[in-house]
Motif scaffolding. Sequence first.
Motif, PDB file in Angstrom:
ATOM      1  N   VAL A   1       0.837  -1.187  -0.049  1.00 20.73           N
ATOM      2  CA  VAL A   1       0.023  -0.145   0.199  1.00 20.73           C
ATOM      3  C   VAL A   1       0.782   1.197  -0.061  1.00 20.73           C
ATOM      4  O   VAL A   1       0.783   2.146  -0.750  1.00 20.73           O
ATOM      5  CB  VAL A   1      -0.983  -0.232   1.210  1.00 20.73           C
ATOM      6  CG1 VAL A   1      -1.653   1.375   1.569  1.00 20.73           C
ATOM      7  CG2 VAL A   1      -2.050  -1.116   1.227  1.00 20.73           C
ATOM      8  N   THR A   2       2.013   1.219   0.797  1.00 21.64           N
ATOM      9  CA  THR A   2       2.974   2.507   0.966  1.00 21.64           C
ATOM     10  C   THR A   2       3.660   2.496  -0.387  1.00 21.64           C
ATOM     11  O   THR A   2       3.524   3.945  -0.660  1.00 21.64           O
ATOM     12  CB  THR A   2       3.829   2.343   2.046  1.00 21.64           C
ATOM     13  OG1 THR A   2       3.229   1.866   3.359  1.00 21.64           O
ATOM     14  CG2 THR A   2       4.968   3.540   2.074  1.00 21.64           C
ATOM     15  N   ALA A   3       4.020   1.481  -0.908  1.00 27.26           N
ATOM     16  CA  ALA A   3       4.819   1.734  -2.338  1.00 27.26           C
ATOM     17  C   ALA A   3       3.922   2.194  -3.413  1.00 27.26           C
ATOM     18  O   ALA A   3       4.359   3.056  -4.204  1.00 27.26           O
ATOM     19  CB  ALA A   3       5.222   0.371  -2.756  1.00 27.26           C
ATOM     20  N   VAL A   4       2.575   1.894  -3.445  1.00 27.02           N
ATOM     21  CA  VAL A   4       1.689   2.167  -4.503  1.00 27.02           C
ATOM     22  C   VAL A   4       1.252   3.780  -4.168  1.00 27.02           C
ATOM     23  O   VAL A   4       1.118   4.443  -5.111  1.00 27.02           O
ATOM     24  CB  VAL A   4       0.315   1.240  -4.420  1.00 27.02           C
ATOM     25  CG1 VAL A   4      -0.900   2.132  -5.379  1.00 27.02           C
ATOM     26  CG2 VAL A   4       0.527  -0.015  -5.077  1.00 27.02           C
ATOM     27  N   TYR A   5       1.067   4.064  -2.877  1.00 24.30           N
ATOM     28  CA  TYR A   5       0.801   5.395  -2.596  1.00 24.30           C
ATOM     29  C   TYR A   5       2.015   6.247  -3.111  1.00 24.30           C
ATOM     30  O   TYR A   5       1.835   7.374  -3.675  1.00 24.30           O
ATOM     31  CB  TYR A   5       0.629   5.674  -1.097  1.00 24.30           C
ATOM     32  CG  TYR A   5      -0.750   5.181  -0.890  1.00 24.30           C
ATOM     33  CD1 TYR A   5      -1.648   4.825  -1.598  1.00 24.30           C
ATOM     34  CD2 TYR A   5      -1.075   5.212   0.566  1.00 24.30           C
ATOM     35  CE1 TYR A   5      -2.948   4.631  -1.134  1.00 24.30           C
ATOM     36  CE2 TYR A   5      -2.354   5.186   1.311  1.00 24.30           C
ATOM     37  CZ  TYR A   5      -3.192   4.621   0.082  1.00 24.30           C
ATOM     38  OH  TYR A   5      -4.574   4.203   0.549  1.00 24.30           O
ATOM     39  N   TRP A   6       3.428   5.733  -2.732  1.00 27.02           N
ATOM     40  CA  TRP A   6       4.251   6.663  -3.076  1.00 27.02           C
ATOM     41  C   TRP A   6       4.697   6.645  -4.633  1.00 27.02           C
ATOM     42  O   TRP A   6       5.061   7.819  -4.988  1.00 27.02           O
ATOM     43  CB  TRP A   6       5.912   5.828  -2.372  1.00 27.02           C
ATOM     44  CG  TRP A   6       6.854   6.407  -2.352  1.00 27.02           C
ATOM     45  CD1 TRP A   6       7.646   7.226  -3.397  1.00 27.02           C
ATOM     46  CD2 TRP A   6       7.573   6.978  -1.172  1.00 27.02           C
ATOM     47  NE1 TRP A   6       8.834   7.685  -2.793  1.00 27.02           N
ATOM     48  CE2 TRP A   6       8.566   7.668  -1.427  1.00 27.02           C
ATOM     49  CE3 TRP A   6       7.284   6.717   0.299  1.00 27.02           C
ATOM     50  CZ2 TRP A   6       9.361   8.181  -0.645  1.00 27.02           C
ATOM     51  CZ3 TRP A   6       7.924   7.282   1.034  1.00 27.02           C
ATOM     52  CH2 TRP A   6       9.258   8.019   0.893  1.00 27.02           C
ATOM     53  N   VAL A   7       4.657   5.684  -5.568  1.00 26.46           N
ATOM     54  CA  VAL A   7       4.778   5.656  -6.801  1.00 26.46           C
ATOM     55  C   VAL A   7       3.658   6.495  -7.605  1.00 26.46           C
ATOM     56  O   VAL A   7       3.962   7.147  -8.480  1.00 26.46           O
ATOM     57  CB  VAL A   7       5.084   4.264  -7.452  1.00 26.46           C
ATOM     58  CG1 VAL A   7       4.831   4.187  -8.798  1.00 26.46           C
ATOM     59  CG2 VAL A   7       6.108   3.658  -6.811  1.00 26.46           C
ATOM     60  N   SER A   8       2.496   6.146  -7.135  1.00 26.16           N
ATOM     61  CA  SER A   8       1.436   6.975  -7.765  1.00 26.16           C
ATOM     62  C   SER A   8       1.272   8.323  -7.448  1.00 26.16           C
ATOM     63  O   SER A   8       0.476   9.261  -8.117  1.00 26.16           O
ATOM     64  CB  SER A   8       0.003   6.033  -7.593  1.00 26.16           C
ATOM     65  OG  SER A   8      -0.147   6.479  -6.383  1.00 26.16           O
ATOM     66  N   GLU A   9       1.900   8.832  -6.314  1.00 24.72           N
ATOM     67  CA  GLU A   9       1.666  10.108  -5.607  1.00 24.72           C
ATOM     68  C   GLU A   9       0.342  10.578  -5.427  1.00 24.72           C
ATOM     69  O   GLU A   9      -0.225  11.669  -5.897  1.00 24.72           O
ATOM     70  CB  GLU A   9       2.665  11.006  -6.509  1.00 24.72           C
ATOM     71  CG  GLU A   9       3.866  11.145  -6.585  1.00 24.72           C
ATOM     72  CD  GLU A   9       4.615  12.001  -7.509  1.00 24.72           C
ATOM     73  OE1 GLU A   9       4.072  12.913  -7.817  1.00 24.72           O
ATOM     74  OE2 GLU A   9       5.844  11.816  -7.624  1.00 24.72           O
ATOM     75  N   ALA A  10      -0.523   9.544  -5.066  1.00 25.72           N
ATOM     76  CA  ALA A  10      -1.892   9.820  -4.726  1.00 25.72           C
ATOM     77  C   ALA A  10      -1.885  10.631  -3.630  1.00 25.72           C
ATOM     78  O   ALA A  10      -3.012  11.400  -3.465  1.00 25.72           O
ATOM     79  CB  ALA A  10      -2.638   8.355  -4.712  1.00 25.72           C
TER      80      ALA A  10
END
Length: 115
Positions: free
Chosen positions: A51-60
């Motif tokens: 979850v953290t990686a997806v938030y980080w990469v997507s800059e959501a």
Amino acid sequence: MRLEAAARMDVFRKLWRAKNLIVVLFIPLCLLPLPLLHPTSEACCAYVLIVTAVYWVSEAVPLGAAALVPAFLYPLFGVLKSSEVGAHTTPTREEAPSHSRQQQHTHTYTVGMLK
């Protein structure tokens, strides 16, 4: 026919504007079976990291907020105690690296040259 295409484009535009909200809500819900089906600390840790990686990469969410996600979710899922999450971020006086004699001498020499 032309009206349907315009309506579809309008829907796609609205989805594109709401993409960050969709990512923030959909990714944790989509990955939730991982810690629910495998209630181990490893599965919970993997969930938080993904979850953290997806938030980080997507800059959501802003990067600072994404970096705080593990600090809140590790204690929530029982991966770490809340006292252990931030325990290693700031070194104590005993753990802080001390300057060696060579570094102190170099600093004194450099300051002396500036005067």
